[in-house]
Design an enzyme around this catalytic site. Structure first.
Site, PDB file in Angstrom:
ATOM      1  N   TRP A   1     -11.549  -9.826  41.920  1.00 44.44           N
ATOM      2  CA  TRP A   1     -11.303 -10.905  42.883  1.00 44.44           C
ATOM      3  C   TRP A   1      -9.993 -10.720  43.624  1.00 44.44           C
ATOM      4  CZ3 TRP A   1     -15.828 -12.201  43.499  1.00 44.44           C
ATOM      5  CH2 TRP A   1     -16.703 -12.250  42.427  1.00 44.44           C
TER       6      TRP A   1
ATOM      7  N   HIS B   1      -1.244  -2.651  48.089  1.00 52.86           N
ATOM      8  CA  HIS B   1       0.163  -2.648  48.486  1.00 52.86           C
ATOM      9  C   HIS B   1       0.535  -1.222  48.903  1.00 52.86           C
ATOM     10  CE1 HIS B   1       1.332  -2.007  43.911  1.00 52.86           C
ATOM     11  NE2 HIS B   1       0.326  -1.286  44.275  1.00 52.86           N
TER      12      HIS B   1
ATOM     13  N   ARG C   1      -6.265  -7.326  50.498  1.00 56.44           N
ATOM     14  CA  ARG C   1      -6.428  -8.078  49.256  1.00 56.44           C
ATOM     15  C   ARG C   1      -7.627  -9.004  49.365  1.00 56.44           C
ATOM     16  NH1 ARG C   1      -0.202  -9.314  47.299  1.00 56.44           N
ATOM     17  NH2 ARG C   1       0.417  -7.128  47.516  1.00 56.44           N
TER      18      ARG C   1
ATOM     19  N   GLN D   1       2.537  -4.030  55.032  1.00 59.08           N
ATOM     20  CA  GLN D   1       3.725  -4.049  54.178  1.00 59.08           C
ATOM     21  C   GLN D   1       4.654  -2.911  54.587  1.00 59.08           C
ATOM     22  OE1 GLN D   1       2.677  -3.843  49.999  1.00 59.08           O
ATOM     23  NE2 GLN D   1       2.726  -6.067  49.813  1.00 59.08           N
TER      24      GLN D   1
ATOM     25  N   VAL E   1       8.952  -1.861  38.319  1.00 58.38           N
ATOM     26  CA  VAL E   1      10.419  -1.915  38.465  1.00 58.38           C
ATOM     27  C   VAL E   1      11.029  -2.611  37.247  1.00 58.38           C
ATOM     28  CG1 VAL E   1      10.555  -1.884  40.987  1.00 58.38           C
ATOM     29  CG2 VAL E   1      10.227  -4.057  39.806  1.00 58.38           C
TER      30      VAL E   1
ATOM     31  N   ALA F   1      13.314   0.259  44.839  1.00 64.62           N
ATOM     32  CA  ALA F   1      12.133   0.210  45.703  1.00 64.62           C
ATOM     33  C   ALA F   1      11.948  -1.229  46.151  1.00 64.62           C
ATOM     34  CB  ALA F   1      10.904   0.695  44.952  1.00 64.62           C
TER      35      ALA F   1
HETATM   36  C1  FA5 Z   1       3.959  -6.211  46.125  1.00 65.37           C
HETATM   37  O1  FA5 Z   1       2.977  -5.975  46.812  1.00 65.37           O
HETATM   38  C2  FA5 Z   1       4.808  -5.132  45.542  1.00 65.37           C
HETATM   39  N1  FA5 Z   1       4.181  -3.852  45.763  1.00 65.37           N
HETATM   40  C3  FA5 Z   1       6.192  -5.178  46.192  1.00 65.37           C
HETATM   41  C4  FA5 Z   1       7.202  -4.317  45.490  1.00 65.37           C
HETATM   42  C5  FA5 Z   1       7.464  -3.046  45.966  1.00 65.37           C
HETATM   43  C6  FA5 Z   1       7.896  -4.787  44.397  1.00 65.37           C
HETATM   44  C7  FA5 Z   1       8.392  -2.237  45.343  1.00 65.37           C
HETATM   45  C8  FA5 Z   1       8.816  -3.985  43.746  1.00 65.37           C
HETATM   46  C9  FA5 Z   1       9.080  -2.730  44.244  1.00 65.37           C
HETATM   47  P1  FA5 Z   1       3.800  -8.805  46.504  1.00 65.37           P
HETATM   48  O2  FA5 Z   1       2.385  -8.950  46.096  1.00 65.37           O
HETATM   49  O3  FA5 Z   1       4.720  -9.895  46.129  1.00 65.37           O
HETATM   50  O4  FA5 Z   1       4.438  -7.464  45.938  1.00 65.37           O
HETATM   51  O5  FA5 Z   1       3.844  -8.610  48.083  1.00 65.37           O
HETATM   52  C10 FA5 Z   1       5.025  -8.234  48.751  1.00 65.37           C
HETATM   53  C11 FA5 Z   1       5.187  -9.024  50.050  1.00 65.37           C
HETATM   54  O6  FA5 Z   1       4.014  -8.913  50.839  1.00 65.37           O
HETATM   55  C12 FA5 Z   1       5.334 -10.536  49.826  1.00 65.37           C
HETATM   56  O7  FA5 Z   1       6.647 -10.879  49.540  1.00 65.37           O
HETATM   57  C13 FA5 Z   1       4.881 -11.081  51.153  1.00 65.37           C
HETATM   58  O8  FA5 Z   1       5.907 -10.980  52.115  1.00 65.37           O
HETATM   59  C14 FA5 Z   1       3.792 -10.127  51.549  1.00 65.37           C
HETATM   60  N2  FA5 Z   1       2.451 -10.630  51.197  1.00 65.37           N
HETATM   61  C15 FA5 Z   1       1.864 -10.693  49.985  1.00 65.37           C
HETATM   62  N3  FA5 Z   1       0.624 -11.191  50.045  1.00 65.37           N
HETATM   63  C16 FA5 Z   1       0.398 -11.448  51.364  1.00 65.37           C
HETATM   64  C17 FA5 Z   1      -0.712 -11.955  52.101  1.00 65.37           C
HETATM   65  N4  FA5 Z   1      -1.859 -12.261  51.531  1.00 65.37           N
HETATM   66  N5  FA5 Z   1      -0.590 -12.077  53.432  1.00 65.37           N
HETATM   67  C18 FA5 Z   1       0.558 -11.717  54.044  1.00 65.37           C
HETATM   68  N6  FA5 Z   1       1.638 -11.217  53.420  1.00 65.37           N
HETATM   69  C19 FA5 Z   1       1.570 -11.094  52.092  1.00 65.37           C
END
Ligand code: FA5
Length: 336
Positions: free
Chosen positions: A155, A179, A205, A219, A262, A304
């Site tokens: 999901w 990601h 996602r 991202q 991390v 990172a």
């Molecule tokens: C990550 O995806 C980790 N890969 C980030 C990371 C990289 C952590 C390296 C440590 C080291 P997260 O799921 O929180 O983390 O997403 C990172 C960022 O993507 C969020 O802070 C937000 O700005 C953005 N994001 C997440 N989900 C969504 C979404 N559905 N729509 C738009 N932006 C989003």
């Protein structure tokens, strides 16, 4: 039977042909004389079988000859008219006002991409890309994300059917990357430190959308690996980036958080008029991740981060809903 007077028909035809002015007139004349259903000549030729042998012998060749003649005449006339029109159009009136050509412009996200690239390049980061179709290994396992982690659920992740597994992917399950962090592993596998990269790109996602979440978004991954790197280095880089990107100093907050790849991990929030907005996940690269990518974790360390590019653009341009970026609404796009 009195027979047909082909000569008279011919005279009528040429008389009418004198008044022809346009391709439509030619078409009408063609239909009148040669039309498959009611054309005068067609009718004559079809009724030849009902005539006496003598009439047949006389009228048949005359009618056939005239049919050919009329066809040739009409073809030539048509060509002549078309050339006339062409010649008329080839006259260029340089004093006429020009036609307005619609010129496109860059999408706001593309502008943000370019700006991010410029800022990080000036700080010595290289820009690299990774595939949007990933293997389970790069997206999850190599990043220390265990198989029972909720992100690996049906999901949250868009999995691909892998009946025709290509040898490159061995027995790996394929998915749309959730990601940009897998690019960290791919790059570290092929490059020796010091490493200083950013990697922007699309991620996917399996989740419901709202004003700040989309199922497809961008991202920006960042990775810096060297010998004496600390959170202080990361703080400097990210504060410098925000300062240059937003052209003002915004208050940022480091909040402890958990990402399996991390240690320690945190989330960075931006203070926007008193409201904290989550911008990115970050942390010091986990030693296991370095080892998974073939680096000796007792020598190398680094940080990172991964941030949402739409969120950057939304703040910069005051865009209230993330779904506007992909809605294809020109009223939105034309404002940039
Ligand atoms: C990550 O995806 C980790 N890969 C980030 C990371 C990289 C952590 C390296 C440590 C080291 P997260 O799921 O929180 O983390 O997403 C990172 C960022 O993507 C969020 O802070 C937000 O700005 C953005 N994001 C997440 N989900 C969504 C979404 N559905 N729509 C738009 N932006 C989003």
């Amino acid at each position: 039977m009195a027979g047909y007077d082909i000569l008279k028909i011919k005279q009528d035809f040429y008389k009418e042909a004198e008044t022809v002015k346009s391709p439509t007139d030619i078409f009408n004349l063609r239909v009148k004389y040669l039309g498959r259903k009611g054309g005068i000549l067609t009718k004559i030729l079809r009724s030849l079988k009902d005539l006496s042998d003598e009439e047949k012998r006389k009228i048949g060749p005359e009618a056939n000859a005239f049919k050919k003649e009329a066809e040739l005449f009409l073809d030539n006339k048509e060509k002549e008219l078309k050339e006339k029109v062409l010649n008329k159009n080839s006259f260029i009136d340089v004093s006429r006002p020009g036609k307005k050509i619609n010129v496109g412009h860059l999408h706001p996200l593309t502008k943000v991409y370019f700006e991010i690239g410029k800022i990080f390049s000036s700080m010595g980061f290289e820009i690299v890309e990774g595939p949007e179709i990933e293997t389970e290994w790069y997206n999850f396992d190599a990043l220390n994300i265990p198989s029972d982690h909720p992100a690996r659920d049906m999901w949250d992740t868009i999995w691909l059917k892998t009946e025709n597994k290509e040898s490159e992917f061995k027995s790996q399950n394929l998915l749309l990357r959730t990601h940009t962090s897998p690019v960290q592993i791919r790059y570290m596998e092929n490059h020796r430190p010091p490493i200083k990269i950013i990697s922007p790109g699309k991620v996917y996602r399996h989740e419901a959308t709202d004003a700040s979440h989309d199922f497809e978004f961008n991202q920006l991954e960042g990775l810096l690996i060297d010998k004496n790197i600390s959170v202080a280095n990361f703080k400097y880089v990210i504060e410098e980036f925000f300062k240059r990107f937003f052209r003002q100093i915004l208050e940022i907050r480091f909040r402890p958080s958990y990402f399996p790849f991390v240690e320690p991990g945190f989330e960075i929030d931006l203070n926007l008029n008193g409201k904290w907005l989550e911008m990115m996940g970050a942390g010091m690269v986990h030693p296991q991740v370095l080892e998974n990518a073939g680096l000796n974790s007792s020598i190398w360390q680094g940080f990172a981060f991964g941030m949402g590019i739409e969120r950057l653009a939304m703040i910069k341009y005051k865009i209230p809903d993330i779904r506007l970026f992909r809605a294809g609404d020109l009223r939105f796009i034309r404002q940039f």
